[in-house]
Design a protein around this motif. Structure first.
Motif, PDB file in Angstrom:
ATOM      1  N   LYS A  93     -10.640  14.028   6.556  1.00 14.56           N
ATOM      2  CA  LYS A  93     -11.958  13.888   5.914  1.00 14.56           C
ATOM      3  C   LYS A  93     -12.070  14.812   4.700  1.00 14.56           C
ATOM      4  CE  LYS A  93     -15.605  12.994   8.332  1.00 14.56           C
ATOM      5  NZ  LYS A  93     -16.775  13.045   9.254  1.00 14.56           N
TER       6      LYS A  93
ATOM      7  N   GLN B  53     -10.182  -1.323  12.655  1.00 14.06           N
ATOM      8  CA  GLN B  53     -11.594  -1.234  13.042  1.00 14.06           C
ATOM      9  C   GLN B  53     -12.118   0.206  13.082  1.00 14.06           C
ATOM     10  OE1 GLN B  53     -11.436  -3.199  16.821  1.00 14.06           O
ATOM     11  NE2 GLN B  53     -10.816  -5.171  15.924  1.00 14.06           N
ATOM     12  N   GLY B  54     -11.213   1.196  13.024  1.00 16.07           N
ATOM     13  CA  GLY B  54     -11.644   2.584  13.087  1.00 16.07           C
ATOM     14  C   GLY B  54     -12.014   3.041  14.484  1.00 16.07           C
TER      15      GLY B  54
ATOM     16  N   ILE C  35      -3.714   7.336   7.444  1.00 19.87           N
ATOM     17  CA  ILE C  35      -4.732   6.598   8.178  1.00 19.87           C
ATOM     18  C   ILE C  35      -4.286   6.337   9.615  1.00 19.87           C
ATOM     19  CG2 ILE C  35      -6.014   4.429   8.305  1.00 19.87           C
ATOM     20  CD1 ILE C  35      -5.831   4.305   5.220  1.00 19.87           C
TER      21      ILE C  35
ATOM     22  N   LYS D 224       0.842  -1.192   0.000  1.00 21.61           N
ATOM     23  CA  LYS D 224       0.000   0.000   0.000  1.00 21.61           C
ATOM     24  C   LYS D 224       0.882   1.250   0.000  1.00 21.61           C
ATOM     25  CE  LYS D 224      -3.790  -2.417   0.350  1.00 21.61           C
ATOM     26  NZ  LYS D 224      -4.741  -2.535  -0.772  1.00 21.61           N
TER      27      LYS D 224
ATOM     28  N   PRO E  51      -9.286   7.722   3.919  1.00 22.73           N
ATOM     29  CA  PRO E  51     -10.109   6.765   4.664  1.00 22.73           C
ATOM     30  C   PRO E  51      -9.833   6.853   6.159  1.00 22.73           C
ATOM     31  CG  PRO E  51      -9.083   5.701   2.761  1.00 22.73           C
ATOM     32  CD  PRO E  51      -8.454   7.053   2.892  1.00 22.73           C
ATOM     33  N   HIS E  52     -10.860   6.518   6.965  1.00 26.48           N
ATOM     34  CA  HIS E  52     -10.701   6.587   8.409  1.00 26.48           C
ATOM     35  C   HIS E  52     -10.054   5.332   8.972  1.00 26.48           C
ATOM     36  CE1 HIS E  52     -11.413   7.594  12.564  1.00 26.48           C
ATOM     37  NE2 HIS E  52     -12.142   6.500  12.744  1.00 26.48           N
ATOM     38  N   SER E  53     -10.206   4.199   8.305  1.00 29.16           N
ATOM     39  CA  SER E  53      -9.713   2.941   8.844  1.00 29.16           C
ATOM     40  C   SER E  53      -8.923   2.167   7.795  1.00 29.16           C
ATOM     41  CB  SER E  53     -10.874   2.076   9.341  1.00 29.16           C
ATOM     42  OG  SER E  53     -11.653   1.633   8.238  1.00 29.16           O
TER      43      SER E  53
ATOM     44  N   ASP F 166      -7.082  -6.420   7.131  1.00 26.22           N
ATOM     45  CA  ASP F 166      -7.789  -6.946   8.288  1.00 26.22           C
ATOM     46  C   ASP F 166      -6.789  -7.149   9.418  1.00 26.22           C
ATOM     47  OD1 ASP F 166      -6.570  -9.605   8.163  1.00 26.22           O
ATOM     48  OD2 ASP F 166      -7.905  -9.996   6.467  1.00 26.22           O
TER      49      ASP F 166
ATOM     50  N   SER G 123      -9.293  -0.968   7.279  1.00 21.61           N
ATOM     51  CA  SER G 123     -10.183  -1.923   6.615  1.00 21.61           C
ATOM     52  C   SER G 123     -10.728  -1.360   5.309  1.00 21.61           C
ATOM     53  CB  SER G 123     -11.337  -2.313   7.540  1.00 21.61           C
ATOM     54  OG  SER G 123     -12.140  -1.193   7.855  1.00 21.61           O
ATOM     55  N   GLU G 124     -10.824  -0.039   5.214  1.00 16.28           N
ATOM     56  CA  GLU G 124     -11.339   0.586   4.002  1.00 16.28           C
ATOM     57  C   GLU G 124     -10.385   0.456   2.821  1.00 16.28           C
ATOM     58  OE1 GLU G 124     -13.194   4.551   4.727  1.00 16.28           O
ATOM     59  OE2 GLU G 124     -12.834   4.058   6.838  1.00 16.28           O
ATOM     60  N   ILE G 125      -9.117   0.103   3.090  1.00 19.05           N
ATOM     61  CA  ILE G 125      -8.188  -0.140   1.983  1.00 19.05           C
ATOM     62  C   ILE G 125      -7.817  -1.622   1.906  1.00 19.05           C
ATOM     63  CG2 ILE G 125      -7.290   2.216   2.000  1.00 19.05           C
ATOM     64  CD1 ILE G 125      -4.760   1.121   3.383  1.00 19.05           C
TER      65      ILE G 125
END
Length: 397
Positions: free
Chosen positions: A336, A389-390, A293, A285, A341-343, A350, A345-347
């Motif tokens: 924002k 998990q954010g 993030i 990434k 992205p805030h978390s 896990d 997981s959004e990219i």
């Protein structure tokens, strides 16, 4: 900021629209008769590459292009670059691009002269054997000119290269004083085509460098001062650069802030980078996006240690709420607004590898050793889980 500026801090810098025009003269003065131009493959069809090629051709400077460079450059990329450097009998290097091109060019420069250089000057070896810059052996590395096309890594003003060791999925920090480019050209015209998402991610990378340097427990007041002003410049210019890529004042301000970060993080980095390095190596990434993030999650982990200093910083920035909570809120609003992205997981990440991530973050002593407070592997694993998990301890994204 429309005039051409000249600085020497900590190396020769030409800054401003049209600064590219100084390149040919610097090549001549540095004795660069046959440079290898190092860039990434995505740059080959873009305006900065065309401008640079035209400038070198018009100046009758013979050069070849090496572009086999990944977004997270590897030791193998460097080995291929060394082969190209030697095959072309090159005497110098020009790096055009973001951190990947800069780091690859530095690695090529070192490995072309010292076949074991990437091993000898890996960070743990540097810490063990070269406590000051004067302790390093003189290698006579070929001169390097750096032309950044992104405003994020600050690699153009650094003495380090970050390279991926693909087999182990880890990043290695390589350091030697001669890796510092001989000349840096900060021309905002070379960044005007950078898409908003990359402008945002690289700008947040620069912001993270400054914040982590400012929060480092090491005593280095000069770097602390640079970090404070660098953060102010990013607050002033990053959103404008994202919203209007042709805004040369904003583009130039971000280039300056990004380069300043390499001076600031002489004081050290921290937990954001300790986590981003193994995540970038394993999941491939974008480094700046990972930093963007992770940043608020590490700020919260460090809150007890850094709240007083962050309060001083917030007052300098003239934030409406001049304390830790106000600063954190500014970072979250900025992310924002930039579409970060805030978390994790959004990219696509896990928490399955959380234990491995924690161990690797702690082992990245180039960053973990200068985090604001002492964190262990379990702490880093939990920060990673929170970021997946954010979860921001009572803070709404």
């Amino acid at each position: 900021m429309s005039a051409l500026h000249y600085w020497n801090y900590p190396t020769e810098i030409f800054c401003g629209p049209g600064a590219l025009e100084s390149l040919a003269q610097r090549c001549t003065l540095l004795g660069m008769r046959n440079p290898l131009l190092v860039t990434d493959p995505g740059m080959l069809g873009l305006e900065p590459f065309a401008l640079l090629k035209s400038h070198l051709t018009q100046a009758d400077i013979v050069f070849s292009v090496f572009s086999d460079v990944a977004s997270n450059p590897s030791m193998a990329d460097v080995a291929h670059g060394v082969a190209a450097f030697k095959a072309g009998r090159h005497d110098s290097l020009i790096a055009l691009g973001g951190g990947s091109a800069m780091d690859a060019a530095k690695g090529i420069s070192l490995a072309a002269v010292d076949a074991r250089g990437l091993e000898r000057f890996e960070w743990s070896q540097v810490m063990a054997h070269y406590p000051t810059l004067a302790d390093f052996p003189r290698l006579g590395l070929p001169p390097l000119i750096a032309l950044p096309t992104t405003a994020g890594t600050g690699s153009e003003l650094g003495r380090e290269a970050v390279l991926t060791q693909t087999e182990q999925n880890i990043k290695r920090v390589i350091s030697h004083p001669e890796l510092l480019p001989a000349t840096v050209i900060l021309d905002p015209l070379l960044t005007r085509g950078l898409p908003p998402a990359l402008t945002a991610a690289t700008g947040m990378d620069a912001l993270t460098h400054h914040i982590e340097a400012f929060c480092s427990p090491l005593y280095h007041p000069m770097s602390s001062g640079v970090a404070v002003e660098g953060i102010r410049l990013i607050r002033q210019h990053l959103v404008d650069a994202c919203e209007d890529g042709q805004n040369m004042g904003a583009r130039e301000g971000m280039l300056i802030a990004s380069a300043m970060a390499a001076v600031a993080f002489q004081k050290g980095l921290g937990g954001v980078h300790a986590l981003a390095h193994p995540l970038g190596a394993r999941y491939h990434k974008h480094h700046g996006l990972l930093n963007a993030i992770l940043l608020p999650y590490v700020l919260i982990a460090n809150r007890e240690t850094i709240s007083v200093d962050i309060g001083r910083l917030a007052r300098y920035l003239e934030l409406e709420q001049p304390d830790f909570e106000g600063f954190l809120a500014w970072v979250l609003v900025l992310r924002k607004r930039l579409g970060i992205p805030h978390s994790l997981s959004e990219i696509g990440l896990d928490a399955g590898a959380a234990d491995w991530v924690g161990e690797q973050a702690l082992a990245d002593i180039s960053s973990s050793d200068t985090n604001a407070c002492a964190l262990d592997a379990a702490d880093y694993s939990q920060i990673f889980r929170n970021a997946v998990q954010g979860v921001l301890q009572g803070v709404q994204a």
